[in-house]
Design a protein around this motif. Sequence first.
Motif, short mmCIF file in Angstrom:
data_model
loop_
_atom_site.label_atom_id
_atom_site.label_comp_id
_atom_site.label_asym_id
_atom_site.label_seq_id
_atom_site.Cartn_x
_atom_site.Cartn_y
_atom_site.Cartn_z
N THR A 7 52.83 49.78 58.05
CA THR A 7 53.13 48.96 56.87
C THR A 7 53.95 49.74 55.88
OG1 THR A 7 51.08 47.68 57.14
CG2 THR A 7 52.14 47.63 54.98
N LEU A 18 58.92 43.22 56.67
CA LEU A 18 57.57 43.14 56.11
C LEU A 18 57.36 41.81 55.39
CD1 LEU A 18 54.98 44.87 55.84
CD2 LEU A 18 55.86 45.66 53.65
N ILE A 22 54.19 39.50 56.88
CA ILE A 22 52.91 39.32 56.19
C ILE A 22 52.42 37.86 56.22
CG2 ILE A 22 51.81 39.37 53.92
CD1 ILE A 22 53.24 42.01 53.39
#
Length: 218
Positions: A7, A18, A22
Amino acid sequence: FSFIFFTVLFFLSKIYVLFALIPALLAYLICELYKPGNPIIKHITLYFLLFILAMNTHLIFPEIDILEILIKKQHDFINLALHWKAGSYYQIPILESNAFSFISLFPNAIFNVLFRPSLLDISSPIILLAAIENIIIMLIIAFCLFFFKRKSKHLNFALFCIGFVLLLFGIIGMTTPVLGAVVRYKIPGLPLLMIIFLFYYNKDRAINKFPILKFLKS
């Protein structure tokens, strides 16, 4: 530990990945943890709630405005491409600071990333290779759709792939006006794009129709 490490790595090097990962991951985990109910409705509901949250983040955290971040990224990329006279530059619609602009430009952004560069965009050998790659990907997808099957035991993961690919391609398409950069940026989404269709591809029907494909049984 591995999750935290990667991450942080995405945050430092591929933050756009990212941002796409998510929401898709959250929807996937919720469906895995709470099995009852329709996973399609769960995914759509979560994306809707996250979109509302993202459009209003600045009301809670004034220093974080998702739309303004995207607008700045788009302007910076356009100015950079024009300054260096990028050979594969193409015009993209200008994103405005409102949710309607984001929603209206999102489908066009996905289309550009999914189907371009095409044979009409060729400006260099590299772009030619990328256009050929797109044609091959589209042919594979068309083949899978021709032998489409209605059900798959991997529905939740297929929805995760769909969400990730759409978000990733949408972000890239709205902020990247250079086809050479589009080709590089969309690489993380291509394997999952293929997985979506392979989940719903009827291998037995394909082999019966084309016996030459019997090696696929292995």
